[in-house]
Design an enzyme around this catalytic site. Structure first.
Site, PDB file in Angstrom:
ATOM      1  N   TYR A 101      46.247  44.519  38.365  1.00 55.89           N
ATOM      2  CA  TYR A 101      46.525  43.170  38.819  1.00 55.89           C
ATOM      3  C   TYR A 101      45.261  42.311  38.748  1.00 55.89           C
ATOM      4  CZ  TYR A 101      47.811  39.116  41.524  1.00 55.89           C
ATOM      5  OH  TYR A 101      48.043  37.818  41.915  1.00 55.89           O
ATOM      6  N   LYS A 130      48.337  36.247  38.813  1.00 57.85           N
ATOM      7  CA  LYS A 130      49.700  36.145  38.306  1.00 57.85           C
ATOM      8  C   LYS A 130      49.687  35.439  36.958  1.00 57.85           C
ATOM      9  CE  LYS A 130      53.536  37.907  39.667  1.00 57.85           C
ATOM     10  NZ  LYS A 130      53.598  39.368  39.807  1.00 57.85           N
ATOM     11  N   ASP A 175      43.834  30.023  34.151  1.00 57.57           N
ATOM     12  CA  ASP A 175      43.122  29.909  35.426  1.00 57.57           C
ATOM     13  C   ASP A 175      41.678  30.303  35.131  1.00 57.57           C
ATOM     14  OD1 ASP A 175      41.919  30.371  37.876  1.00 57.57           O
ATOM     15  OD2 ASP A 175      43.594  31.532  38.694  1.00 57.57           O
TER      16      ASP A 175
HETATM   17  P1  13P Z   1      46.589  33.203  40.608  1.00 55.54           P
HETATM   18  O1  13P Z   1      47.216  34.095  39.557  1.00 55.54           O
HETATM   19  O2  13P Z   1      47.238  31.863  40.637  1.00 55.54           O
HETATM   20  O3  13P Z   1      45.111  33.158  40.432  1.00 55.54           O
HETATM   21  O4  13P Z   1      46.889  33.813  42.029  1.00 55.54           O
HETATM   22  C1  13P Z   1      46.326  35.029  42.329  1.00 55.54           C
HETATM   23  C2  13P Z   1      46.599  35.522  43.695  1.00 55.54           C
HETATM   24  O5  13P Z   1      46.518  36.720  43.903  1.00 55.54           O
HETATM   25  C3  13P Z   1      46.978  34.582  44.762  1.00 55.54           C
HETATM   26  O6  13P Z   1      47.132  35.228  45.998  1.00 55.54           O
HETATM   27 MG    MG Z   2      43.547  32.122  40.530  1.00 54.71          MG
HETATM   28 MG    MG Z   3      47.384  30.531  39.039  1.00 48.31          MG
END
Ligand code: 13P
Ligand code: MG
Ligand code: MG
Ligand code: 13P
Length: 368
Positions: A231, A234, A12
């Site tokens: 965090y 994801k 990402d």
């Molecule tokens: P991504 O890991 O896909 O960027 O999503 C992060 C997130 O916190 C979505 O609410």
């Molecule tokens: Mg993202």
């Molecule tokens: Mg993502």
């Protein structure tokens, strides 16, 4: 015949309007970079997206964890990040967690699934990419496709498949080095299940044929919070699965995705939601989700790719998506309560810990 390596590297690096999808310009930049700078040492490539994650598939003869291939993808992501910044995209360079490239991208943020193969006369394989979830999301589908005749008819009907598979499973909570276990099915299928039930801790890294000794599955295992310590988004795993002949058929590999099983991810990576199979280049939306998975089928000859066949672009999956939307809505009705939000061990990496620390000070033990 020379061996061919299939490499999927995914990150990402920025997204339009939140965590929805990358921009056209970002994608073109990544694709052009791979096309131009990979000339001479990659055989073929494909670039696509799933939610806000950009996946680069390359075919080449350099083996897995090859510095030149990994650097090509890393630099393509850096070029894309530049565009993301210029366009004001959200989370520009989000998954590029380490600044200096050192050999390969494992442990640097991007997800990696690679395998070196002796090409079969017909070599069908599947490229899976998931968004808004963790690597353990593939545990249940893999178990059902490789160890359960309710999904894999080949376990009953094809003698070479009936011989079973070797599983390499990683303990992703162990961060000092790779901690892995090898198990075989069918003999140890209950042991495999005992581990795979814990999607946050034990993750399938690879699956091998016991008939031919060939590698069939390579799945990514990177947990971003273990690299960043907090965090940062994801993990959003990728996976390569070879199909047909002595391996499960494509339809057997796709079969478990009819379930829409509950996985970790969804909004802020902190909730439980059903995994929805989607068409190629799908965005996310509802509650930053639901968690999604795409699957593209390819055939190759001497490393040259066909165009992808979009496995979840078929009327059957429209029906599945409607059912899974209902599951998503049901669990969202209970908001932050109980099973709808992840356990404290997963939330440990988020900002809620600050609140709890403050509240801790205000607790009083009543004297009798
Ligand atoms: P991504 O890991 O896909 O960027 O999503 C992060 C997130 O916190 C979505 O609410
Ligand atoms: Mg993202
Ligand atoms: Mg993502
Ligand atoms: P075909 O007869 O179309 O090759 O299909 C064989 C098969 O095993 C499908 O799962």
């Amino acid at each position: 015949m020379a061996k061919i390596t299939l490499s999927i590297i995914k990150a990402d690096i920025g997204s339009i309007g939140g965590h929805i999808k990358p921009s056209q310009k970002l994608l073109e930049t990544v694709e052009n970079y791979v096309k131009e700078k990979g000339r001479g040492f990659i055989i073929d490539y494909y670039v696509g997206f799933t939610g806000d994650d950009v996946a680069i598939l390359t075919t080449h003869k350099r083996g897995v964890l090859n510095p030149k291939i990994h650097k090509l993808c890393w630099d393509a992501f850096l070029a894309g990040t530049k565009v993301a910044k210029a366009q004001g995209l959200y989370g520009a360079g989000q998954d590029l967690l380490v600044s200096a490239f050192s050999g390969n991208v494992k442990g640097m943020g991007p997800q990696v699934a690679e395998t070196e193969i002796e090409e079969r006369p017909a070599e069908p394989f599947l490229m899976f990419a998931a968004d808004k979830t963790e690597p353990g999301a593939f545990n249940l589908p893999l178990y059902l496709s490789f160890a359960d005749p309710m999904h894999c008819a080949g376990l009953i009907l094809a003698p070479t498949i009936k011989k079973g598979f070797k599983w390499v499973i990683m303990d992703v909570a162990y961060t000092k080095a790779d901690r892995v276990i090898e198990l075989v099915t069918p003999e140890e299928s209950y042991d495999v299940a005992a581990l795979l039930r814990d999607n946050g801790r034990f993750v399938v890294e690879s699956i091998w044929s016991r008939e031919t000794q060939e590698q069939i599955v390579s799945a990514s295992t990177t947990r971003l919070h273990n690299i960043a310590g907090k965090y940062v988004g994801k993990d959003d795993p990728v996976m390569l699965v070879r199909a047909q002949k002595d391996f499960p058929a494509t339809g057997e590999i796709l079969s478990p995705y009819t379930i829409g099983h509950f996985v970790s991810g969804f909004m802020r990576g902190s909730h439980t939601g059903p995994l929805m199979p989607v068409k190629k280049n799908s965005p996310i939306s509802y509650f930053d989700g639901p968690p999604i998975v795409s699957c593209l089928a390819f055939s190759i000859k001497n490393g040259k790719l066909t165009e992808p066949a979009d496995c979840f672009d078929q009327p059957y999956w429209d029906y599945v998506r409607t059912k899974i939307s209902q599951k998503a809505e049901e669990i969202r009705r209970q908001g932050f309560s109980g099973a709808a939000m992840l356990s404290m061990s997963e939330l440990e990496y988020t900002g809620v810990m600050e609140t709890l620390k403050e509240l801790e000070k205000r607790f009083k033990v009543r004297r009798k």
